[in-house]
Design a protein around this motif. Structure first.
Motif, short mmCIF file in Angstrom:
data_model
loop_
_atom_site.label_atom_id
_atom_site.label_comp_id
_atom_site.label_asym_id
_atom_site.label_seq_id
_atom_site.Cartn_x
_atom_site.Cartn_y
_atom_site.Cartn_z
N TYR A 39 0.81 -1.16 -0.11
CA TYR A 39 -0.25 -0.29 0.00
C TYR A 39 1.07 1.30 -0.12
O TYR A 39 0.22 1.94 -0.13
N PHE A 40 2.08 1.26 0.78
CA PHE A 40 2.51 2.22 1.19
C PHE A 40 3.97 2.69 -0.23
O PHE A 40 3.61 4.11 -1.01
N VAL A 41 4.16 1.73 -0.97
CA VAL A 41 4.35 2.08 -2.30
C VAL A 41 3.51 3.16 -3.46
O VAL A 41 3.49 3.54 -4.16
N ALA A 42 2.42 2.35 -3.48
CA ALA A 42 1.39 2.61 -4.05
C ALA A 42 1.13 3.53 -4.09
O ALA A 42 0.79 4.51 -4.89
N PHE A 43 0.89 3.86 -2.54
CA PHE A 43 1.04 5.30 -2.12
C PHE A 43 1.85 6.38 -2.60
O PHE A 43 1.37 7.48 -3.11
N VAL A 44 3.01 6.49 -1.89
CA VAL A 44 3.66 7.61 -2.87
C VAL A 44 3.70 7.45 -4.06
O VAL A 44 4.00 8.48 -4.60
N VAL A 45 3.78 6.22 -5.19
CA VAL A 45 3.32 6.54 -6.46
C VAL A 45 2.53 6.81 -6.83
O VAL A 45 2.64 7.57 -7.34
N PHE A 46 1.34 7.24 -6.13
CA PHE A 46 0.58 8.27 -6.20
C PHE A 46 0.61 9.47 -6.26
O PHE A 46 0.94 10.22 -7.41
N VAL A 47 0.96 9.48 -5.30
CA VAL A 47 1.14 10.66 -4.32
C VAL A 47 2.03 11.62 -5.58
O VAL A 47 1.67 12.94 -5.72
N CYS A 48 3.41 11.17 -6.00
CA CYS A 48 4.41 11.74 -6.95
C CYS A 48 3.49 12.37 -8.14
O CYS A 48 4.19 13.21 -8.94
N GLY A 49 2.70 10.98 -8.92
CA GLY A 49 1.91 11.25 -10.05
C GLY A 49 0.87 12.33 -9.91
O GLY A 49 0.65 12.77 -10.68
N PHE A 50 0.67 12.40 -9.08
CA PHE A 50 -0.30 13.52 -7.83
C PHE A 50 0.44 15.05 -8.91
O PHE A 50 -0.42 15.55 -9.19
N VAL A 51 1.49 15.17 -7.66
CA VAL A 51 2.31 16.29 -8.03
C VAL A 51 2.45 16.82 -9.27
O VAL A 51 2.51 17.70 -9.83
N ALA A 52 2.78 15.53 -9.85
CA ALA A 52 3.91 15.97 -11.74
C ALA A 52 2.31 16.83 -11.98
O ALA A 52 2.37 17.16 -12.98
N ALA A 53 1.11 15.56 -11.81
CA ALA A 53 -0.50 16.21 -12.71
C ALA A 53 -0.72 17.62 -12.16
O ALA A 53 -0.55 18.43 -12.92
#
Ligand SMILES: Nc1nc2c(ncn2[C@@H]2O[C@H](COP(=O)(O)OP(=O)(O)OP(=O)(O)O)[C@@H](O)[C@H]2O)c(=O)[nH]1
Length: 366
Positions: A163-177
């Motif tokens: 969950y944590f790894v997926a969450f970090v990826v999601f948040v990074c993608g979110f910042v990029a968007a």
């Protein structure tokens, strides 16, 4: 009707304030819905209910207090008077606590925090969005760690790592968007101001005379038509003065075209500087100028024209070390009710012609 009055009272009628308070209100509504979901889960037995009520009171109470503080104006002296950032950080922290108390349903809390991030970080500067992302990852990381350590049967430690790894990826993608959106918004903003500048330039080109900076003939015709309309409706007097530089051709022939241009700039500067704020001066064409004198009778217009003529006679044109003297002739006329603008102009023109015929450097009223 009553509900719209209530909303006006709650959110005020000031557009900027209302928009911010609506955002704060939406955050509060979203939080209330999330709380409701958790309570339904508790009722269904998904959640054991430990800490549910303190979390409910803290989550809704905290956002409600911030809404009231900004609505009452207590926070108006702060750099962030609508407490947008505290609300965002508070909602994320509340989401992390919900993750911890949501039992086997904790995964849903990640969806809710995605919603919070989407609304809360829209339009945030890059650095601040980065800080919010780091904060979100940290508080959720703590919630996941505490779940894995405290209740490993519900928060499977290996699943929490996933969950944590997926969450970090999601948040990074979110910042990029978010950054992409910010770039597009910046570009739109730049294009918008370039368009506004272009429109302003086009307007100036369409209404200004290039040499003197005065209004051009087209703009003056529009003003005269508007004044004519106003006079017809409200019966207010107005006058026209047509001013023509005497023997201007001689100035051109003797001192050159550039000196002639300078003479026209001097005449326009003097005229524009002498009229009242409510009057308008335009270059009508060549060495001819039209002055619109509002709310005056022929006598006052004649006095103003005479003052202009005398001032111009005393004002030397300095060009390239030489001094060029000039005089002007002026035809003045007052608008007569029910006549059209062309007739008023024609009478002023005839008065100018008489001033020229009578020897120039004088004012005639027609
Ligand atoms: N330097 C300069 N001259 C201009 C401009 N526009 C028109 N002229 C000149 O203005 C002169 C106008 O001459 P005329 O119409 O004969 O009038 P005038 O010499 O002023 O004689 P009166 O009006 O009868 O006193 C012409 O020589 C035009 O070339 C301009 O923008 N700059």
């Amino acid at each position: 009707m009553a509900s719209s009055n209530f909303l006006d009272w709650l959110l005020t009628r000031e557009p900027e304030r209302r928009l911010r308070l609506v955002n704060a209100g939406l955050a509060l509504i979203m939080m209330t819905l999330a709380v409701l979901v958790l309570h339904i889960w508790c009722w269904l037995g998904v959640v054991d209910g430990v800490g549910l009520w303190p979390w409910t009171i803290a989550s809704i109470g905290g956002l409600a207090a911030m809404f009231l503080a900004s609505r009452s104006g207590w926070t108006r002296h702060l750099a962030d008077p609508y407490l947008a950032m505290p609300q965002l950080l508070y909602a994320i922290a509340s989401g992390a606590v919900a993750y911890r108390i949501a039992g086997t349903g904790h995964g849903a809390s990640l969806l809710l925090v995605a919603l919070v991030l989407m609304f809360g970080t829209f339009g945030l500067p890059r650095r601040r969005a980065g800080w919010v992302a780091a904060y979100t990852v940290t508080v959720f990381g703590i919630a996941m760690y505490s779940g894995a350590v405290g209740q490993p049967s519900i928060f499977d430690p290996r699943a929490q790592v996933g969950y944590f790894v997926a969450f970090v990826v999601f948040v990074c993608g979110f910042v990029a968007a978010n950054e992409r959106i910010a770039t597009i918004r910046r570009r739109v903003h730049i294009q918008k101001s370039a368009l506004a500048d272009a429109l302003q330039r086009i307007h100036a080109l369409a209404t200004r005379d290039e040499l003197t900076g005065l209004l051009n003939r087209r703009a003056m015709v529009e003003l005269l038509e508007a004044e004519h309309q106003r006079a017809e409706e409200m019966d207010v007097p107005w006058c026209i003065a047509i001013l023509d530089v005497d023997h201007f051709k001689r100035i051109n022939d003797r001192f050159g075209h550039a000196a002639g241009d300078e003479a026209l700039r001097t005449v326009s500067g003097v005229c524009a500087g002498m009229v009242r704020g409510c009057d308008s001066v335009a270059r009508w064409g060549g060495e001819e100028f039209v002055v619109l004198l509002r709310e005056v009778d022929a006598q006052s217009a004649q006095a103003a024209a005479e003052w202009m003529r005398a001032t111009l006679e005393r004002t030397p044109v300095r060009f390239d070390g030489t001094i060029v003297d000039l005089t002007v002739s002026i035809g003045v006329t007052a608008y007569i009710r029910d006549e059209d603008v062309a007739s008023t102009l024609a009478r002023a023109d005839r008065a100018l012609y008489r001033a020229k015929s009578a020897g120039r450097n004088r004012v005639h009223v027609g």
